[in-house]
Design an enzyme around this catalytic site. Structure first.
Site, PDB file in Angstrom:
ATOM      1  N   SER A 141       4.657  23.913  10.170  1.00 49.50           N
ATOM      2  CA  SER A 141       2.961  23.908   9.229  1.00 49.50           C
ATOM      3  C   SER A 141       3.130  25.457   8.581  1.00 49.50           C
ATOM      4  CB  SER A 141       1.936  23.887  10.213  1.00 49.50           C
ATOM      5  OG  SER A 141       0.956  24.414   9.492  1.00 49.50           O
ATOM      6  N   TYR A 154      -4.586  28.366  16.439  1.00 47.48           N
ATOM      7  CA  TYR A 154      -3.558  27.444  15.855  1.00 47.48           C
ATOM      8  C   TYR A 154      -2.221  28.507  15.327  1.00 47.48           C
ATOM      9  CZ  TYR A 154      -1.467  23.674  13.159  1.00 47.48           C
ATOM     10  OH  TYR A 154      -0.544  22.808  12.669  1.00 47.48           O
TER      11      TYR A 154
END
Length: 235
Positions: A141, A154
């Site tokens: 990501s 995250y």
């Protein structure tokens, strides 16, 4: 068939990018191990691959638990005898201001996103080292490259995967193991369903299109030097 008889293990394969990649790789002749925690979802994906005249097995696994990962790879050993491609795709995101970050949520993100990737990579690396070949693709990501507001936990987990991947590349090089860091931007998947203040995902990337890029990356690695790959929507 571009991946005929290649043994591919995909985590987080019950939905989103994992599902799209499993179906695509299966259509191109790969023997696909469809892995996730939700049995119903992976059973459906494996069934679709078989209906397309492919070969697939669904193996329910929580990659955050190392003993379950070890059992997963033992099953792969018995069924296929090797592993050619590992796609570390499973991941969870729990967003919000840092002062609201709960310890349980942080532990879960680190367990799945970081430790799970490490556990699976380690198991695959041991087996690929014996054959002198293999691909490990870590779906990280863009949050593993850039810090974002409300994503502190995250981002921490994804930056950890990025650092792990860089070291793994160096270890894999002399053994013929290609390690690829893949940084996709937002995709229109169920990943966002439980996120507070869910963004408008209608213009996010289509996971089927991103899966096609992953296929090309795996195919081209033999002839091209491929470094980190960042893919985002065009507009």
């Amino acid at each position: 068939m571009l991946l005929k008889d290649k043994v591919v293990l995909i985590t987080g394969a019950g939905r989103g990018l994992g599902k799209s990649t499993a179906l695509l790789f299966g259509r191109h002749g790969a023997k696909v191990a469809v892995v996730a925690r939700t049995k119903r979802e992976i059973d459906e994906v494996a069934k679709k691959i078989v209906e397309l005249d492919g070969e697939a097995i669904a193996i329910q696994t929580d990659i955050a638990e190392e003993n379950q990962v070890q059992n997963l790879f033992s099953q792969i050993d018995k069924m296929f005898g090797r592993i050619d491609i590992l796609l570390n795709n499973a991941g969870i995101g729990i967003y919000g201001p840092v002062e609201e970050l709960k310890s349980d949520d942080l532990e879960r993100m680190l367990a799945v996103n970081l430790k799970g990737t490490i556990y699976c990579s380690k198991a695959a690396f041991i087996r690929m080292k014996k054959t002198g070949s293999g691909h490990i693709v870590n779906v990280i990501s863009t949050s593993g490259k850039i810090g974002r507001f409300g994503e502190s936990g995250y981002c921490a987990s994804k930056f950890g995967v990025a650092g792990f991947s860089e070291s793994l590349k160096l270890e894999g090089k002399k053994h013929g193991i290609a390690v690829i860091s893949f940084y996709p931007g937002g995709m229109n998947t169920t990943f966002w369903d439980k996120v507070k203040n869910k963004p408008d995902t209608s213009k996010f990337m289509d996971p089927d299109e991103v899966a096609s890029v992953l296929l090309q990356v795996v195919l081209d690695y033999k002839t091209l030097m491929i470094g980190d790959i960042t893919i985002q929507r065009s507009s």
